[in-house]
Design a protein around this motif. Structure first.
Motif, PDB file in Angstrom:
ATOM      1  N   PHE A  29       0.845  -1.186   0.000  1.00 26.35           N
ATOM      2  CA  PHE A  29       0.000   0.000   0.000  1.00 26.35           C
ATOM      3  C   PHE A  29       0.886   1.243   0.000  1.00 26.35           C
ATOM      4  O   PHE A  29       1.930   1.287   0.662  1.00 26.35           O
ATOM      5  CB  PHE A  29      -0.898   0.027   1.240  1.00 26.35           C
ATOM      6  N   ASN A  30       0.456   2.268  -0.729  1.00 24.92           N
ATOM      7  CA  ASN A  30       1.122   3.564  -0.729  1.00 24.92           C
ATOM      8  C   ASN A  30       0.065   4.609  -0.392  1.00 24.92           C
ATOM      9  O   ASN A  30      -0.794   4.929  -1.221  1.00 24.92           O
ATOM     10  CB  ASN A  30       1.760   3.843  -2.092  1.00 24.92           C
ATOM     11  N   ILE A  31       0.114   5.126   0.835  1.00 32.11           N
ATOM     12  CA  ILE A  31      -0.921   6.032   1.340  1.00 32.11           C
ATOM     13  C   ILE A  31      -0.291   7.373   1.674  1.00 32.11           C
ATOM     14  O   ILE A  31       0.725   7.433   2.369  1.00 32.11           O
ATOM     15  CB  ILE A  31      -1.594   5.444   2.597  1.00 32.11           C
ATOM     16  N   THR A  32      -0.910   8.464   1.202  1.00 34.11           N
ATOM     17  CA  THR A  32      -0.390   9.791   1.513  1.00 34.11           C
ATOM     18  C   THR A  32      -1.538  10.782   1.644  1.00 34.11           C
ATOM     19  O   THR A  32      -2.608  10.617   1.062  1.00 34.11           O
ATOM     20  CB  THR A  32       0.600  10.261   0.426  1.00 34.11           C
ATOM     21  N   ASN A  33      -1.308  11.833   2.484  1.00 33.72           N
ATOM     22  CA  ASN A  33      -2.275  12.914   2.692  1.00 33.72           C
ATOM     23  C   ASN A  33      -3.626  12.386   3.178  1.00 33.72           C
ATOM     24  O   ASN A  33      -4.612  12.364   2.438  1.00 33.72           O
ATOM     25  CB  ASN A  33      -2.477  13.732   1.416  1.00 33.72           C
ATOM     26  N   CYS A  34      -3.657  11.939   4.424  1.00 36.57           N
ATOM     27  CA  CYS A  34      -4.892  11.373   4.964  1.00 36.57           C
ATOM     28  C   CYS A  34      -5.040  11.710   6.441  1.00 36.57           C
ATOM     29  O   CYS A  34      -4.091  12.170   7.089  1.00 36.57           O
ATOM     30  CB  CYS A  34      -4.929   9.856   4.779  1.00 36.57           C
ATOM     31  N   GLY A  35      -6.243  11.472   6.956  1.00 33.26           N
ATOM     32  CA  GLY A  35      -6.455  11.594   8.389  1.00 33.26           C
ATOM     33  C   GLY A  35      -5.878  10.396   9.109  1.00 33.26           C
ATOM     34  O   GLY A  35      -5.042  10.522   9.999  1.00 33.26           O
ATOM     35  N   VAL A  36      -6.317   9.201   8.701  1.00 32.58           N
ATOM     36  CA  VAL A  36      -5.828   7.944   9.276  1.00 32.58           C
ATOM     37  C   VAL A  36      -5.431   7.019   8.132  1.00 32.58           C
ATOM     38  O   VAL A  36      -6.219   6.820   7.187  1.00 32.58           O
ATOM     39  CB  VAL A  36      -6.904   7.257  10.149  1.00 32.58           C
ATOM     40  N   GLY A  37      -4.225   6.469   8.183  1.00 33.55           N
ATOM     41  CA  GLY A  37      -3.784   5.535   7.149  1.00 33.55           C
ATOM     42  C   GLY A  37      -4.513   4.213   7.249  1.00 33.55           C
ATOM     43  O   GLY A  37      -5.243   3.806   6.338  1.00 33.55           O
ATOM     44  N   PHE A  38      -4.335   3.519   8.376  1.00 32.82           N
ATOM     45  CA  PHE A  38      -5.009   2.240   8.622  1.00 32.82           C
ATOM     46  C   PHE A  38      -5.823   2.349   9.905  1.00 32.82           C
ATOM     47  O   PHE A  38      -5.287   2.731  10.956  1.00 32.82           O
ATOM     48  CB  PHE A  38      -3.987   1.103   8.775  1.00 32.82           C
ATOM     49  N   LEU A  39      -7.099   2.010   9.823  1.00 29.09           N
ATOM     50  CA  LEU A  39      -7.965   1.923  10.995  1.00 29.09           C
ATOM     51  C   LEU A  39      -8.171   0.453  11.315  1.00 29.09           C
ATOM     52  O   LEU A  39      -8.669  -0.309  10.475  1.00 29.09           O
ATOM     53  CB  LEU A  39      -9.310   2.600  10.721  1.00 29.09           C
ATOM     54  N   ILE A  40      -7.767   0.047  12.517  1.00 26.47           N
ATOM     55  CA  ILE A  40      -7.882  -1.359  12.925  1.00 26.47           C
ATOM     56  C   ILE A  40      -9.049  -1.477  13.893  1.00 26.47           C
ATOM     57  O   ILE A  40      -9.046  -0.872  14.970  1.00 26.47           O
ATOM     58  CB  ILE A  40      -6.581  -1.854  13.599  1.00 26.47           C
ATOM     59  N   ILE A  54       3.413   4.978   4.346  1.00 26.36           N
ATOM     60  CA  ILE A  54       2.403   5.948   4.750  1.00 26.36           C
ATOM     61  C   ILE A  54       3.109   7.281   4.982  1.00 26.36           C
ATOM     62  O   ILE A  54       4.074   7.358   5.747  1.00 26.36           O
ATOM     63  CB  ILE A  54       1.678   5.511   6.039  1.00 26.36           C
ATOM     64  N   THR A  55       2.651   8.338   4.317  1.00 21.92           N
ATOM     65  CA  THR A  55       3.285   9.647   4.472  1.00 21.92           C
ATOM     66  C   THR A  55       2.220  10.735   4.610  1.00 21.92           C
ATOM     67  O   THR A  55       1.144  10.653   4.018  1.00 21.92           O
ATOM     68  CB  THR A  55       4.184   9.986   3.258  1.00 21.92           C
ATOM     69  N   ASN A  56       2.563  11.733   5.411  1.00 21.31           N
ATOM     70  CA  ASN A  56       1.765  12.953   5.550  1.00 21.31           C
ATOM     71  C   ASN A  56       0.332  12.669   5.973  1.00 21.31           C
ATOM     72  O   ASN A  56      -0.625  13.249   5.434  1.00 21.31           O
ATOM     73  CB  ASN A  56       1.784  13.764   4.238  1.00 21.31           C
ATOM     74  N   CYS A  57       0.163  11.786   6.948  1.00 19.63           N
ATOM     75  CA  CYS A  57      -1.154  11.529   7.526  1.00 19.63           C
ATOM     76  C   CYS A  57      -1.170  12.015   8.972  1.00 19.63           C
ATOM     77  O   CYS A  57      -0.138  12.018   9.650  1.00 19.63           O
ATOM     78  CB  CYS A  57      -1.500  10.041   7.470  1.00 19.63           C
ATOM     79  N   THR A  58      -2.346  12.419   9.455  1.00 20.02           N
ATOM     80  CA  THR A  58      -2.442  12.866  10.844  1.00 20.02           C
ATOM     81  C   THR A  58      -2.113  11.725  11.794  1.00 20.02           C
ATOM     82  O   THR A  58      -1.358  11.897  12.758  1.00 20.02           O
ATOM     83  CB  THR A  58      -3.857  13.398  11.130  1.00 20.02           C
ATOM     84  N   LYS A  59      -2.677  10.565  11.548  1.00 24.99           N
ATOM     85  CA  LYS A  59      -2.336   9.341  12.273  1.00 24.99           C
ATOM     86  C   LYS A  59      -2.091   8.244  11.242  1.00 24.99           C
ATOM     87  O   LYS A  59      -2.936   8.015  10.381  1.00 24.99           O
ATOM     88  CB  LYS A  59      -3.462   8.922  13.236  1.00 24.99           C
TER      89      LYS A  59
END
Length: 271
Positions: A29-40, A54-59
């Motif tokens: 996964f490539n995740i950027t600019n988000c509130g939460v990357g992964f919610l468990i 994961i880059t540039n996410c709040t959490k």
């Protein structure tokens, strides 16, 4: 779940890129600019994320109560941005791939060297490995730390705050019969190959200039000491306090060694 790119979700904690609601192994996964990357979700046990960024996410991760044994393998993320809904309930483990490259003092690969790894507490984490013809061990997954609540991470894990239990720096030991043993501390906080040198025996000719002297043993070879006799005296040679009677009154003693292990050898001449 695999091979997905998510970006520009906004930085609200009410928005998330990926939500894990059942046991899952997510990868690439490539995740950027988000509130939460992964919610468990609550009480999700034995899920994992592999080879993701994961880059540039709040959490980067939000872990709900009772989400146990959530594992990260070769994941790049901000290690101070893992949010636990209830500190002490649920835990996350962070792993990276590691291998050792063993060479001798001439940077030549050492085949069949033994390599063992201990964590920061001194516990051996796996069976010892042998190097191949290229001096390399197999890759293995090594834990950097386990986290059980909100915490501030510091580089290399050392000094990280409460709720982070560090396994690194690790102590890596390389050895082989006929070589020196090298034991060194290595911080495993990303996937890496670390180099360790062990020295093979090799004794060079040495002409002593003082009564007491030391010789660094490096391959099997004839070693000679030359003494210039300035007066009519009896010359007696000793190796580890055993007199070499065949060399009495000789100004040169040829020491032939075939050393399979490290050792200390004392050569003495009495006049």
């Amino acid at each position: 779940l695999s091979n997905n790119t998510f970006f520009n979700f906004g930085n609200s904690l009410n928005s998330y890129a990926v939500r894990i609601r059942a046991v899952a192994n997510a990868s690439y996964f490539n995740i950027t600019n988000c509130g939460v990357g992964f919610l468990i979700d609550t009480s999700i046990v034995n899920s994992s994320v592999w080879n993701s960024t994961i880059t540039n996410c709040t959490k980067d991760f939000s872990i709900n109560t009772g989400a146990d044994n959530f594992e990260l393998y070769n994941v790049t993320f901000n290690k101070s941005r893992a949010d636990f809904q209830s500190d002490g309930s649920g835990f996350m483990e962070v792993f990276y791939q590691y291998r050792t490259n063993v060479t001798n003092q001439n940077l030549a690969a050492v085949n069949l060297a033994d390599v063992s790894i201990k964590n920061v507490s001194g516990t051996q984490i796996s069976d010892a490995q042998l190097t191949d013809a290229n001096g390399l061990t197999n890759y293995e997954w090594v834990m950097e730390y386990i986290q059980k609540g909100d915490a501030n991470y510091t580089s290399g894990c050392t000094g990280s705050t409460f709720y982070i239990n560090c396994s690194t720096p690790h102590n890596v030991t390389a050895s082989k019969t006929g070589y020196s043993t090298n034991s060194t501390n290595i911080t495993i906080d990303q996937s890496k190959t670390a180099w360790i040198m062990i020295e093979s025996p090799f004794i060079l000719a040495y002409v002593p200039t003082t009564i007491n002297f030391s010789i660094v043993e490096n391959n099997n070879q004839t070693f000679s000491i030359t003494y210039t006799n300035a007066s009519a005296v009896t010359i007696r040679w000793f190796v580890n306090d055993t007199e070499q009677t065949g060399s009495t009154n000789s100004s040169q003693y040829i020491w032939v060694g075939n050393f399979s292990q490290q050792g200390f050898y004392r050569i003495k001449v009495n006049l």
